[in-house]
Design an enzyme around this catalytic site. Sequence first.
Site, PDB file in Angstrom:
ATOM      1  N   ASP A 102       0.862  -1.174   0.000  1.00  0.00           N
ATOM      2  CA  ASP A 102       0.000   0.000   0.000  1.00  0.00           C
ATOM      3  C   ASP A 102       0.901   1.228   0.000  1.00  0.00           C
ATOM      4  O   ASP A 102       1.856   1.299   0.776  1.00  0.00           O
ATOM      5  CB  ASP A 102      -0.870  -0.002   1.270  1.00  0.00           C
ATOM      6  CG  ASP A 102      -2.284   0.428   1.002  1.00  0.00           C
ATOM      7  OD1 ASP A 102      -2.468   1.550   0.503  1.00  0.00           O
ATOM      8  OD2 ASP A 102      -3.204  -0.361   1.301  1.00  0.00           O
ATOM      9  N   ASP A 206      -3.205   4.469  -2.295  1.00  0.00           N
ATOM     10  CA  ASP A 206      -4.298   4.936  -1.440  1.00  0.00           C
ATOM     11  C   ASP A 206      -4.827   6.305  -1.904  1.00  0.00           C
ATOM     12  O   ASP A 206      -4.026   7.214  -2.168  1.00  0.00           O
ATOM     13  CB  ASP A 206      -3.743   5.054  -0.009  1.00  0.00           C
ATOM     14  CG  ASP A 206      -4.815   5.307   1.017  1.00  0.00           C
ATOM     15  OD1 ASP A 206      -5.708   4.470   1.152  1.00  0.00           O
ATOM     16  OD2 ASP A 206      -4.750   6.357   1.689  1.00  0.00           O
ATOM     17  N   GLU A 260      -6.717   3.594  -5.677  1.00  0.00           N
ATOM     18  CA  GLU A 260      -8.034   3.727  -5.051  1.00  0.00           C
ATOM     19  C   GLU A 260      -8.623   5.069  -5.487  1.00  0.00           C
ATOM     20  O   GLU A 260      -7.960   6.107  -5.359  1.00  0.00           O
ATOM     21  CB  GLU A 260      -7.904   3.682  -3.532  1.00  0.00           C
ATOM     22  CG  GLU A 260      -9.257   3.637  -2.859  1.00  0.00           C
ATOM     23  CD  GLU A 260      -9.219   4.102  -1.406  1.00  0.00           C
ATOM     24  OE1 GLU A 260     -10.148   3.762  -0.673  1.00  0.00           O
ATOM     25  OE2 GLU A 260      -8.277   4.831  -1.018  1.00  0.00           O
ATOM     26  N   HIS A 333     -10.907  -3.729   3.590  1.00  0.00           N
ATOM     27  CA  HIS A 333     -10.825  -3.297   4.994  1.00  0.00           C
ATOM     28  C   HIS A 333     -11.674  -2.066   5.285  1.00  0.00           C
ATOM     29  O   HIS A 333     -11.684  -1.592   6.413  1.00  0.00           O
ATOM     30  CB  HIS A 333      -9.359  -3.011   5.336  1.00  0.00           C
ATOM     31  CG  HIS A 333      -8.825  -1.866   4.515  1.00  0.00           C
ATOM     32  ND1 HIS A 333      -8.674  -1.941   3.143  1.00  0.00           N
ATOM     33  CD2 HIS A 333      -8.458  -0.614   4.856  1.00  0.00           C
ATOM     34  CE1 HIS A 333      -8.225  -0.787   2.691  1.00  0.00           C
ATOM     35  NE2 HIS A 333      -8.085   0.035   3.714  1.00  0.00           N
ATOM     36  N   ASP A 334     -12.361  -1.525   4.264  1.00  0.00           N
ATOM     37  CA  ASP A 334     -13.124  -0.292   4.448  1.00  0.00           C
ATOM     38  C   ASP A 334     -14.638  -0.490   4.437  1.00  0.00           C
ATOM     39  O   ASP A 334     -15.375   0.500   4.453  1.00  0.00           O
ATOM     40  CB  ASP A 334     -12.764   0.710   3.339  1.00  0.00           C
ATOM     41  CG  ASP A 334     -11.394   1.337   3.543  1.00  0.00           C
ATOM     42  OD1 ASP A 334     -10.933   1.405   4.692  1.00  0.00           O
ATOM     43  OD2 ASP A 334     -10.781   1.748   2.538  1.00  0.00           O
TER      44      ASP A 334
HETATM   45  C1  GLC Z   1      -8.243   4.814   2.024  1.00  0.00           C
HETATM   46  C2  GLC Z   1      -7.982   3.576   2.844  1.00  0.00           C
HETATM   47  C3  GLC Z   1      -8.625   3.756   4.179  1.00  0.00           C
HETATM   48  C4  GLC Z   1      -7.969   4.941   4.845  1.00  0.00           C
HETATM   49  C5  GLC Z   1      -8.065   6.188   3.974  1.00  0.00           C
HETATM   50  C6  GLC Z   1      -7.146   7.256   4.457  1.00  0.00           C
HETATM   51  O1  GLC Z   1      -9.586   5.002   1.764  1.00  0.00           O
HETATM   52  O2  GLC Z   1      -8.448   2.440   2.173  1.00  0.00           O
HETATM   53  O3  GLC Z   1      -8.521   2.617   4.981  1.00  0.00           O
HETATM   54  O4  GLC Z   1      -8.577   5.168   6.072  1.00  0.00           O
HETATM   55  O5  GLC Z   1      -7.686   5.915   2.656  1.00  0.00           O
HETATM   56  O6  GLC Z   1      -5.811   6.896   4.225  1.00  0.00           O
END
Ligand code: GLC
Length: 561
Positions: A102, A206, A260, A333-334
């Site tokens: 990540d 991310d 993402e 994980h979100d």
């Molecule tokens: C992304 C991650 C998440 C995190 C956020 C801030 O959405 O997947 O888990 O809290 O970014 O870094």
Amino acid sequence: MPTQTNPNWWKEMSVYQIWPRSFADGDNDGIGDLHGVLEKLDYIQSLGVDAIWFSPLYPSPNADYGYDCADYKNIHPEYGDLDLFRQVLDGAHERGIKVILDLVINHTSDHHEWFVKSKEGPQSEYHDYYYWRKGKKPGGKKPPNNWLSVFEGGAWEYDKNLDEYYLHVFAKGQPDLNVANPKVREEVKSILRFWLDMGVDGFREDVITYIAKTEGLPNGFPLMPVGRGMEHWTSLPPVKDYLREFKEVLDEYGAFTVGEAPMMTPALAKEYITDEAGNLLNLMFHFKHMEADCILIDWVGLPFSLRKLKKAFSTWQREMYGVGWNALYIENHDHPRIIDRYGSLKYRVASGKMLAAMYILQSGTPFVYQGQEIGMTNIKLDRLDQFKDVITFNNYNLFKKIGFNEQRFVKLANRRSRENARTPVQWSGEKNGGFCDAEPWFPVNPNYPEINVAAAEADPDSLLHWYRALLNFRKENPMVIYGSYEEHYKSSRSLYVYSREHGGKRLLVICTFGEKPVQFNAPRGFDLTKAKQVFGNYAAPETQTNGFVTRPWECRVYLWE
Ligand code: GLC
């Protein structure tokens, strides 16, 4: 396993996501770690996946469990050290498994050395690594603009010594990096090289579409209750310039990237992930299919709509075909666990199998999140103080304003919080699901005696074996990887039916959403009596007919060769 010389390896692979804190606890201190990962590499290989994506392993004060990174070139002492990471990397590679890290560069932790030095003031070369700005009034009385963070109140935090504010689109402990500063981009490239030189195969980037902000940081649309100002930090044109720069490094190593991308649309994605756009990223995680039971975010719930789900998947399938490539996922994980959301707890295994086939057999690169393969479900906690996540607490403050008391909020969090996906993986029916003997850092779901890896291994009809079979079937059938996609019976509110076609082979995937029996008739041109049924979550009929009445959450997959 696709080889590096195959330019399409990232299209052909499937990926297993590890959220390290809850995956496997190898040193028995209640926290998952790389010792645990090392022990489980054979298990991961047995799933038939080709890569592991690790959620952040970096040192972090855990304001957002690793997504607040305090040192990009190291491993969190809770998880191990660089030597142990190298062992995991080698162990994965020996098994033909690639390793994806990540990369969190929209923000650092407020404990990162750069941020600490940036607080020394404008004379520090690190000051301009972040968005430090004067307030509209001195003395911390009015921030530089009206932006609100996505995670924790206002987007600006005041520093008394400097009489300046810093920007944090996420939590207070996650100051935004000023990626517009060329020195910051050099740092990013150096981070990329550090891991790529070690042998890492790629990155999940991310919130990568947030890394540019509108110049001058103007006020945002005033009515937004959270994330106000997001039009000034979402997918702005300079993101592409920055990615182009990073890609020069990534290309030297043939590295893979998946970005993402909240609020992403297919039209915008094509500006990043097509040949024409210069393949700035290989894949993008969009969120559209995760909104079939909510409005934009999981917490604002709506009844599940199959038509919304189908439309999201089919739009992306259609739009990417031949020009881009889809990232396929239904958990990470979100988000809360998918069976609780789009499936049925009563028919946990049947609906879990249906959901797995539904997305893995589409066109794209599938991702499986830890515990998804055994059908882990949401946890039911009793009290707010059992939760750990910054979003949960921020939302409590917001929901309080509209009349929620703690008890009502906890009920909502039990359904909607991402912490549901962060309970320790249930490895066996032993104490704490075999995760650890010590007190686990987060409660283990009390359903572990029934739902665990050991039980799933022993049961030939388990979800675990079904996931393995699906991933292997995909690998053995280029049609699943490269075939065209066509949706049938679009307006049905209980069936999701699509077909794939490639090289003279065809596949028909029939997914039932719900318990209610419905009559399914094969679409024109598909004769089930001439096909082989390759998957079914109920025993196959003795003689195939060209239609059938569905059983609860029934899924069937037919192949014509
Ligand atoms: C992304 C991650 C998440 C995190 C956020 C801030 O959405 O997947 O888990 O809290 O970014 O870094």
